[in-house]
Design a protein around this motif. Structure first.
Motif, PDB file in Angstrom:
ATOM      1  N   SER A 136       1.000  -1.517  -0.260  1.00 10.82           N
ATOM      2  CA  SER A 136       0.279  -0.125  -0.017  1.00 10.82           C
ATOM      3  C   SER A 136       1.129   0.936   0.321  1.00 10.82           C
ATOM      4  O   SER A 136       0.474   2.119  -0.830  1.00 10.82           O
ATOM      5  CB  SER A 136      -1.268  -0.075   1.507  1.00 10.82           C
ATOM      6  OG  SER A 136      -0.924  -0.322   2.269  1.00 10.82           O
ATOM      7  N   LYS A 165       2.338   1.713  -3.238  1.00 10.39           N
ATOM      8  CA  LYS A 165       0.711   2.472  -4.592  1.00 10.39           C
ATOM      9  C   LYS A 165       0.797   3.734  -4.119  1.00 10.39           C
ATOM     10  O   LYS A 165       0.633   3.947  -5.489  1.00 10.39           O
ATOM     11  CB  LYS A 165      -0.243   1.472  -3.900  1.00 10.39           C
ATOM     12  CG  LYS A 165       0.035  -0.311  -4.956  1.00 10.39           C
ATOM     13  CD  LYS A 165      -1.309  -0.978  -5.109  1.00 10.39           C
ATOM     14  CE  LYS A 165      -1.321  -1.840  -5.588  1.00 10.39           C
ATOM     15  NZ  LYS A 165      -0.444  -2.392  -6.734  1.00 10.39           N
ATOM     16  N   LYS A 166       0.715   3.755  -2.554  1.00 12.69           N
ATOM     17  CA  LYS A 166       0.550   5.503  -2.490  1.00 12.69           C
ATOM     18  C   LYS A 166       1.693   6.552  -2.639  1.00 12.69           C
ATOM     19  O   LYS A 166       1.011   7.566  -3.705  1.00 12.69           O
ATOM     20  CB  LYS A 166       0.575   5.577  -0.883  1.00 12.69           C
ATOM     21  CG  LYS A 166       0.710   7.209  -0.603  1.00 12.69           C
ATOM     22  CD  LYS A 166      -0.107   7.108   1.028  1.00 12.69           C
ATOM     23  CE  LYS A 166       0.098   8.105   1.392  1.00 12.69           C
ATOM     24  NZ  LYS A 166      -0.343   8.665   3.145  1.00 12.69           N
ATOM     25  N   GLN A 177       3.186   6.101  -5.615  1.00 11.19           N
ATOM     26  CA  GLN A 177       3.309   5.839  -7.449  1.00 11.19           C
ATOM     27  C   GLN A 177       2.118   6.312  -7.395  1.00 11.19           C
ATOM     28  O   GLN A 177       2.320   7.830  -8.441  1.00 11.19           O
ATOM     29  CB  GLN A 177       3.245   4.492  -7.430  1.00 11.19           C
ATOM     30  CG  GLN A 177       2.413   4.381  -9.293  1.00 11.19           C
ATOM     31  CD  GLN A 177       2.595   2.976  -9.248  1.00 11.19           C
ATOM     32  OE1 GLN A 177       1.852   2.068  -9.227  1.00 11.19           O
ATOM     33  NE2 GLN A 177       2.467   2.920 -10.980  1.00 11.19           N
ATOM     34  N   ARG A 178       1.207   7.053  -6.763  1.00 10.80           N
ATOM     35  CA  ARG A 178       0.282   8.025  -6.793  1.00 10.80           C
ATOM     36  C   ARG A 178       0.196   9.267  -6.894  1.00 10.80           C
ATOM     37  O   ARG A 178      -0.103   9.946  -7.624  1.00 10.80           O
ATOM     38  CB  ARG A 178      -1.233   7.774  -6.490  1.00 10.80           C
ATOM     39  CG  ARG A 178      -2.057   6.282  -6.506  1.00 10.80           C
ATOM     40  CD  ARG A 178      -3.335   6.218  -5.747  1.00 10.80           C
ATOM     41  NE  ARG A 178      -3.200   6.647  -4.569  1.00 10.80           N
ATOM     42  CZ  ARG A 178      -3.450   5.287  -3.919  1.00 10.80           C
ATOM     43  NH1 ARG A 178      -3.100   3.568  -4.436  1.00 10.80           N
ATOM     44  NH2 ARG A 178      -2.819   5.419  -2.149  1.00 10.80           N
ATOM     45  N   LYS A 179       1.453   9.077  -5.493  1.00  8.52           N
ATOM     46  CA  LYS A 179       2.345  10.481  -5.531  1.00  8.52           C
ATOM     47  C   LYS A 179       2.738  11.937  -7.265  1.00  8.52           C
ATOM     48  O   LYS A 179       2.482  12.001  -7.151  1.00  8.52           O
ATOM     49  CB  LYS A 179       2.682  11.255  -4.414  1.00  8.52           C
ATOM     50  CG  LYS A 179       2.045  10.555  -3.512  1.00  8.52           C
ATOM     51  CD  LYS A 179       2.826  11.146  -2.298  1.00  8.52           C
ATOM     52  CE  LYS A 179       2.195  10.507  -0.816  1.00  8.52           C
ATOM     53  NZ  LYS A 179       3.726  10.551   0.191  1.00  8.52           N
ATOM     54  N   ILE A 227       2.827   9.744  -9.795  1.00 10.73           N
ATOM     55  CA  ILE A 227       1.643  10.369 -10.949  1.00 10.73           C
ATOM     56  C   ILE A 227       1.012  11.831 -11.113  1.00 10.73           C
ATOM     57  O   ILE A 227       0.606  12.196 -12.180  1.00 10.73           O
ATOM     58  CB  ILE A 227       0.704   9.340 -11.096  1.00 10.73           C
ATOM     59  CG1 ILE A 227       1.090   7.968 -11.995  1.00 10.73           C
ATOM     60  CG2 ILE A 227      -0.886   9.006 -11.884  1.00 10.73           C
ATOM     61  CD1 ILE A 227       0.495   6.717 -11.278  1.00 10.73           C
ATOM     62  N   SER A 228       0.422  12.181  -9.682  1.00 10.01           N
ATOM     63  CA  SER A 228      -0.058  14.053  -9.811  1.00 10.01           C
ATOM     64  C   SER A 228       0.338  14.843  -9.701  1.00 10.01           C
ATOM     65  O   SER A 228       0.195  15.672 -10.279  1.00 10.01           O
ATOM     66  CB  SER A 228      -0.547  13.558  -7.833  1.00 10.01           C
ATOM     67  OG  SER A 228       0.590  13.893  -6.905  1.00 10.01           O
ATOM     68  N   LYS A 231       5.848  17.154  -2.465  1.00  9.09           N
ATOM     69  CA  LYS A 231       4.974  16.548  -3.514  1.00  9.09           C
ATOM     70  C   LYS A 231       4.811  14.666  -3.149  1.00  9.09           C
ATOM     71  O   LYS A 231       4.297  13.861  -2.295  1.00  9.09           O
ATOM     72  CB  LYS A 231       4.802  16.405  -4.859  1.00  9.09           C
ATOM     73  CG  LYS A 231       3.730  15.872  -5.046  1.00  9.09           C
ATOM     74  CD  LYS A 231       1.516  16.298  -5.100  1.00  9.09           C
ATOM     75  CE  LYS A 231       1.035  15.786  -5.211  1.00  9.09           C
ATOM     76  NZ  LYS A 231      -0.322  16.207  -5.238  1.00  9.09           N
ATOM     77  N   CYS A 232       6.656  13.724  -2.471  1.00 11.77           N
ATOM     78  CA  CYS A 232       6.478  12.782  -2.307  1.00 11.77           C
ATOM     79  C   CYS A 232       7.255  12.483  -1.635  1.00 11.77           C
ATOM     80  O   CYS A 232       7.500  10.972  -0.888  1.00 11.77           O
ATOM     81  CB  CYS A 232       7.466  12.363  -4.392  1.00 11.77           C
ATOM     82  SG  CYS A 232       6.514  12.082  -5.948  1.00 11.77           S
ATOM     83  N   TYR A 272       7.709  -0.175  -5.035  1.00 12.87           N
ATOM     84  CA  TYR A 272       7.585   0.473  -6.101  1.00 12.87           C
ATOM     85  C   TYR A 272       8.296   1.257  -5.908  1.00 12.87           C
ATOM     86  O   TYR A 272       9.712   2.057  -3.706  1.00 12.87           O
ATOM     87  CB  TYR A 272       6.278   1.673  -5.719  1.00 12.87           C
ATOM     88  CG  TYR A 272       6.361   2.855  -6.490  1.00 12.87           C
ATOM     89  CD1 TYR A 272       6.180   2.728  -8.139  1.00 12.87           C
ATOM     90  CD2 TYR A 272       7.239   4.156  -6.435  1.00 12.87           C
ATOM     91  CE1 TYR A 272       6.241   3.650  -8.807  1.00 12.87           C
ATOM     92  CE2 TYR A 272       7.038   5.291  -7.209  1.00 12.87           C
ATOM     93  CZ  TYR A 272       6.461   4.435  -8.931  1.00 12.87           C
ATOM     94  OH  TYR A 272       6.652   6.049  -9.689  1.00 12.87           O
TER      95      TYR A 272
END
Length: 93
Positions: free
Chosen positions: A23, A26-27, A29-31, A33-34, A49-50, A72
Motif C-alpha cells: 500500500s 502504491k501511494k 506511485q500515485r503521488k 502520477i499526480s 509532493k512525494c 515501487y
C-alpha cells in the motif's frame, strides 16, 4: 473440513498482508502520477509532493535520487541546478 478452512484462511491472510505491504508503494506511485509532466520541476518541488528520497548519488552534471517503498521504486536524474532531467527507471511490482 478443518483443512479447507485453514487453507482458505491462509490464502486470505496472504492476500491481506500482501496488500498492506504494497500500500505504501502504491501511494508513492500515485503521488508521482499526480505530478504529471516533471519537466522543469525542481528536486524540492518533487520532494514537497512525494516526500524525501531514500538515496542520492552525485554524478557529473548533477545527481540521481531514488524514492522507494515496498512494491515501487522511482529513480530520477537532476542537473546541477536540481532541475529534473529524466526518469532513469521506474519499477512497480
Amino acid at each position: 473440513m478443518i483443512f479447507v478452512i485453514t487453507f482458505i484462511s491462509a490464502i486470505l491472510l496472504y492476500a491481506l498482508i500482501k496488500s498492506a505491504v504494497k500500500s505504501k508503494g502504491k501511494k508513492l506511485q500515485r503521488k508521482f502520477i499526480s505530478l504529471g509532466n516533471m519537466t522543469g520541476k525542481t528536486r524540492q518541488e518533487i520532494i514537497a509532493k512525494c516526500g524525501n528520497f531514500k538515496s542520492i548519488q552525485n554524478i557529473q552534471g548533477g545527481s540521481i535520487c531514488v524514492w522507494m517503498e515496498a512494491g515501487y521504486i522511482m529513480t530520477l536524474q537532476f542537473d546541477n541546478n536540481d532541475v529534473f532531467v529524466k526518469i532513469c527507471s521506474e519499477t512497480a511490482l
